[in-house]
Design a protein around this motif. Sequence first.
Motif, PDB file in Angstrom:
ATOM      1  N   ILE A 391      48.303  29.010  48.705  1.00 18.40           N
ATOM      2  CA  ILE A 391      47.422  29.028  47.523  1.00 18.40           C
ATOM      3  C   ILE A 391      46.189  29.894  47.794  1.00 18.40           C
ATOM      4  N   LEU A 392      45.649  29.773  49.004  1.00 18.84           N
ATOM      5  CA  LEU A 392      44.470  30.583  49.345  1.00 18.84           C
ATOM      6  C   LEU A 392      44.825  32.067  49.352  1.00 18.84           C
ATOM      7  N   VAL A 393      46.036  32.385  49.821  1.00 16.90           N
ATOM      8  CA  VAL A 393      46.479  33.796  49.794  1.00 16.90           C
ATOM      9  C   VAL A 393      46.618  34.256  48.341  1.00 16.90           C
ATOM     10  N   ILE A 394      47.127  33.372  47.470  1.00 15.71           N
ATOM     11  CA  ILE A 394      47.260  33.730  46.048  1.00 15.71           C
ATOM     12  C   ILE A 394      45.882  33.995  45.443  1.00 15.71           C
ATOM     13  N   ILE A 395      44.890  33.152  45.789  1.00 16.24           N
ATOM     14  CA  ILE A 395      43.529  33.359  45.269  1.00 16.24           C
ATOM     15  C   ILE A 395      42.990  34.717  45.735  1.00 16.24           C
ATOM     16  N   ALA A 396      43.215  35.016  47.022  1.00 15.33           N
ATOM     17  CA  ALA A 396      42.735  36.308  47.555  1.00 15.33           C
ATOM     18  C   ALA A 396      43.431  37.469  46.839  1.00 15.33           C
ATOM     19  N   SER A 397      44.747  37.324  46.586  1.00 15.50           N
ATOM     20  CA  SER A 397      45.477  38.397  45.898  1.00 15.50           C
ATOM     21  C   SER A 397      44.967  38.573  44.476  1.00 15.50           C
ATOM     22  N   LEU A 398      44.678  37.446  43.830  1.00 13.83           N
ATOM     23  CA  LEU A 398      44.160  37.491  42.458  1.00 13.83           C
ATOM     24  C   LEU A 398      42.831  38.254  42.435  1.00 13.83           C
ATOM     25  N   CYS A 399      41.973  37.956  43.415  1.00 12.29           N
ATOM     26  CA  CYS A 399      40.672  38.646  43.495  1.00 12.29           C
ATOM     27  C   CYS A 399      40.875  40.123  43.780  1.00 12.29           C
ATOM     28  N   SER A 400      41.818  40.421  44.667  1.00 17.95           N
ATOM     29  CA  SER A 400      42.027  41.823  45.042  1.00 17.95           C
ATOM     30  C   SER A 400      42.665  42.609  43.898  1.00 17.95           C
ATOM     31  N   ARG A 401      43.488  41.940  43.110  1.00 18.75           N
ATOM     32  CA  ARG A 401      44.232  42.603  42.041  1.00 18.75           C
ATOM     33  C   ARG A 401      43.401  42.744  40.765  1.00 18.75           C
ATOM     34  N   LEU A 402      42.593  41.716  40.462  1.00 20.19           N
ATOM     35  CA  LEU A 402      41.865  41.725  39.188  1.00 20.19           C
ATOM     36  C   LEU A 402      40.379  42.003  39.359  1.00 20.19           C
ATOM     37  N   VAL A 403      39.740  41.263  40.272  1.00 22.32           N
ATOM     38  CA  VAL A 403      38.283  41.351  40.379  1.00 22.32           C
ATOM     39  C   VAL A 403      37.854  42.674  41.007  1.00 22.32           C
ATOM     40  N   TYR A 404      38.481  43.001  42.134  1.00 24.79           N
ATOM     41  CA  TYR A 404      38.064  44.194  42.876  1.00 24.79           C
ATOM     42  C   TYR A 404      38.104  45.471  42.022  1.00 24.79           C
ATOM     43  N   PRO A 405      39.252  45.800  41.370  1.00 21.51           N
ATOM     44  CA  PRO A 405      39.266  47.024  40.552  1.00 21.51           C
ATOM     45  C   PRO A 405      38.282  46.967  39.386  1.00 21.51           C
ATOM     46  N   ALA A 406      38.086  45.756  38.828  1.00 20.51           N
ATOM     47  CA  ALA A 406      37.152  45.643  37.698  1.00 20.51           C
ATOM     48  C   ALA A 406      35.731  45.956  38.149  1.00 20.51           C
ATOM     49  N   ILE A 407      35.364  45.509  39.340  1.00 21.72           N
ATOM     50  CA  ILE A 407      34.011  45.782  39.857  1.00 21.72           C
ATOM     51  C   ILE A 407      33.873  47.271  40.174  1.00 21.72           C
ATOM     52  N   VAL A 408      34.900  47.834  40.809  1.00 22.62           N
ATOM     53  CA  VAL A 408      34.852  49.263  41.167  1.00 22.62           C
ATOM     54  C   VAL A 408      34.671  50.106  39.909  1.00 22.62           C
ATOM     55  N   SER A 409      35.418  49.773  38.851  1.00 26.96           N
ATOM     56  CA  SER A 409      35.352  50.601  37.643  1.00 26.96           C
ATOM     57  C   SER A 409      33.967  50.534  36.991  1.00 26.96           C
ATOM     58  N   GLU A 410      33.179  49.482  37.288  1.00 27.35           N
ATOM     59  CA  GLU A 410      31.826  49.389  36.737  1.00 27.35           C
ATOM     60  C   GLU A 410      30.922  50.507  37.262  1.00 27.35           C
ATOM     61  N   GLY A 411      31.306  51.095  38.405  1.00 33.55           N
ATOM     62  CA  GLY A 411      30.486  52.142  39.012  1.00 33.55           C
ATOM     63  C   GLY A 411      30.183  53.271  38.045  1.00 33.55           C
ATOM     64  N   ALA A 412      31.170  53.614  37.225  1.00 39.86           N
ATOM     65  CA  ALA A 412      30.991  54.734  36.292  1.00 39.86           C
ATOM     66  C   ALA A 412      29.978  54.400  35.199  1.00 39.86           C
ATOM     67  N   PHE A 413      29.822  53.099  34.903  1.00 39.04           N
ATOM     68  CA  PHE A 413      28.960  52.703  33.786  1.00 39.04           C
ATOM     69  C   PHE A 413      27.660  52.049  34.254  1.00 39.04           C
ATOM     70  N   LEU A 414      27.447  52.077  35.554  1.00 37.36           N
ATOM     71  CA  LEU A 414      26.292  51.370  36.107  1.00 37.36           C
ATOM     72  C   LEU A 414      24.973  51.949  35.586  1.00 37.36           C
ATOM     73  N   TRP A 415      25.000  53.222  35.206  1.00 37.76           N
ATOM     74  CA  TRP A 415      23.766  53.837  34.688  1.00 37.76           C
ATOM     75  C   TRP A 415      23.260  53.090  33.456  1.00 37.76           C
TER      76      TRP A 415
END
Lengths: 577, 248
Positions: A391-415
């Motif tokens: 379950i902990l691995v699933i949580i980590a995968s969920l974060c890596s799959r959904l949260v991580y790319p969403a945060i990275v993509s904010e870089g373009a709009f951070l201004w």
Amino acid sequence: MKGIAVLMAPVLWSIKNDLFRLNRSFYRKLIFFGVSSGILLLLFTRLLTIAMTKLQSTSADLFGLLLMKGYSLIFVIVFFIQIVNGFIFSLDVFFQSRDLEVLFTSPVKRTSLFFSRLVGVHIKASWMLIIFGIPLLFAVGILYRASFFYYGVALILFAAFSTVPVNIGATLSLVFSNFFHVRRMKTVLLSAGVVATALLITLLRIFRPERLVNPELFANVTFFIAEIKAPSFILLPNRWLSEALFAFLERSSPSTALIFIALLFSTSYITTMFLLLVFKRYHYRGWGLLHEGDFVRLKHSPHSSLTVLCGKEPLSNRVIQRLLSAFGKRSGTLLRKDVLCQMRDANVHQLLILFFLVIIYLFSIASLPLNWIGYETQLKYVVSFLNLGLILVIIASLCSRLVYPAIVSEGAFLWIMKTSPVTSRRFIWTKFLFFLVPVFLAGQLLTIASSLIIGIEAAFIVLQSATAALLSCSLLSMAVSFGSSDMRRAQEDSSEARSSTESAAYLLVSVLLIFLTLALEVAPVFLYFLKESKQSVFTQKAWLVMAGVIFLLLFVNLLVTFFSVRLSLEKIEKHPF
Amino acid sequence: MIEMLNCTKRYGELVAVNNLSLGVGESEIFGLLGPNGAGKSTTIKMMVGLVRPDSGTIKIGGYDIGRDPVDAKKILAYVPEKGYVYEKLTAWEYLTFISGLYDMNEEAFRKNASEYLGIFGLSDWKDEIIGNFSTGMKQRLLLSAVFMRSPKVVILDEPHNGLDPKGVRLLKDLLFKLRREGTTIILSTHIIAIAEEICDTIAIVNRGSVVAQGTREDLRHYARSSDKNLEDIFLRLTSDYEDGRDLP
């Protein structure tokens, strides 16, 4: 050869510049990856060696059979994973790299372009697998007291084995790119992959193959395991790899090993040459199709006309706005934007599929044969412990799959955030809160439901649920932090977000944190196991140990969450514009 | 309205902005001119709070952008050179989002947003996903998001990029309108003709410092030149290029 060297030069020069100009960030990454990969390698190898030695001491015959079956099964799984990896990464490297436009307009030979790109595909598709594969090869080497020569040969053979499925995946992607738009194909494939897995698991659960092999019909466990079939067809590369490796380990006739090594290398060569032919035949057309796609997108949707006519926002928007108004105007605005962006992202389909997988996972847990006479208590607690790890691995995968790319993509709009009266703190906490809801709910649903199905004690369920909750916070905050470090990538190439070094670093650190948590939870699991098997009550000492573990878990996870959020804030403050 | 005092910004060994001081008053259009790499964008990014100066202070409407960023940013609007916008939102959702960030009054937002979408020719596209917009349309949307707020200070970095001649003209007229209403405008541009036509004051920046500042007449006087156009003055002050040199 000269052409390939020219095309590879930018990568090599970049590394050279980082090395000789003492780029701090490069060295930080190098040390980080070296240390964390080293720890993981040692940890996995040690655990595997311990488990194998234990099994070997129980029964040498059983161990020999298990090892052969196990390795054969692992290699066949690796083979199919690498086909999918080859497919996905070749779409990135062969079609979506930004420098392709420049390269296509320069007088570069197609063969040179192909080989320079292929190296990238293989590295991206295989590096993770090699980190997790090395312990497998090394543990068995340690067990058989193999010479140093074995370790070198094993790595080379594993690399040769891995090239075959990656080449197959790349060939498929090049052919399909002529019929489908690459971007859509990638989204469809990622979702289809999860759907296919879900369907496969559903079918397996419906047919319940374990019913067909009833252990009680066999004279002993050895015969039972011997009857379990693993795919080991002579024409499959996984068979060649395991045969070659075990020939080295058992020091059997060198001619047998040589035949399988020759088969591995010749297949690797043939698939590469075939891929080159396919590349020359199909690549340019697929690349053209991808770029044509950009110009035919512009159209007016009927929905928009309707909305304009009515003069109202869509109902879904109004509902979202009403729900989020409780968070205040600024935070509500940020949350509403996140909801809308996520709803329109391809990730949302994967979320639905993930939900489907959760149901199947629970169904599978319910189907586990936990009623083996004499082993009920042991099995219950071992399974529940492993279940928590999964379950902990699933949580980590969920974060890596959904949260991580969403945060990275904010870089373009951070201004937009940085020039508006919204503080970085509010921005980060809103992001954290937004993603905490699905991550936390998924973790709790899996933990509580699967624990109830397994049938462990209520207090133990509370402990597992609290662990999942704490890890939801720490793993999520780490995803936000690593994503913030990688925001600059969004301005360069967001399609690379999932394969970046920061993303890999996130996964490595997550696995280490999960290991640490599981190591801490060993004590309560063991105490509960003793209590249940002896039908006794907890002693004062046992309670103290439990309290100590809970305190340590709380301390470690709160510390990780606090530092991750602080680091995210620092990264946002120092983001280069 | 804008006070920039002794600001310096270094990137490693490179001094991007060197002890730069500027002052811009109300109802003024201030132009920043300079060759590539002169430090214009860094200067602007320091003013809007995207880059922190190594030394010096910047005040917007009396608020220090370093110490009191939230209050300073409430009266500030910025249009970047490459303004990425959320491609998965519709134009109207983007404007709603901006209005939320700046805590705009709901009624004023609806009225102003509709008005500026109309002015920039985006009314028919307000419910379209921004990802489907052309570069020029995105730029028009960014400008709509700025003007609908009626800010006291507007800072624009190369705002004409991607705009067609009609868009350029429209922007010019809107800037004049804002100036009449008392807004302070800072504009960085490569197009000397535009700077010459609309800016009340022009600062020529080179190698991180202001080499000349004033009206066109002041600059001509400063350059001790009889040159009639700003381009000649600009080249005289900033480059090694000599008129009539043999080009390859």
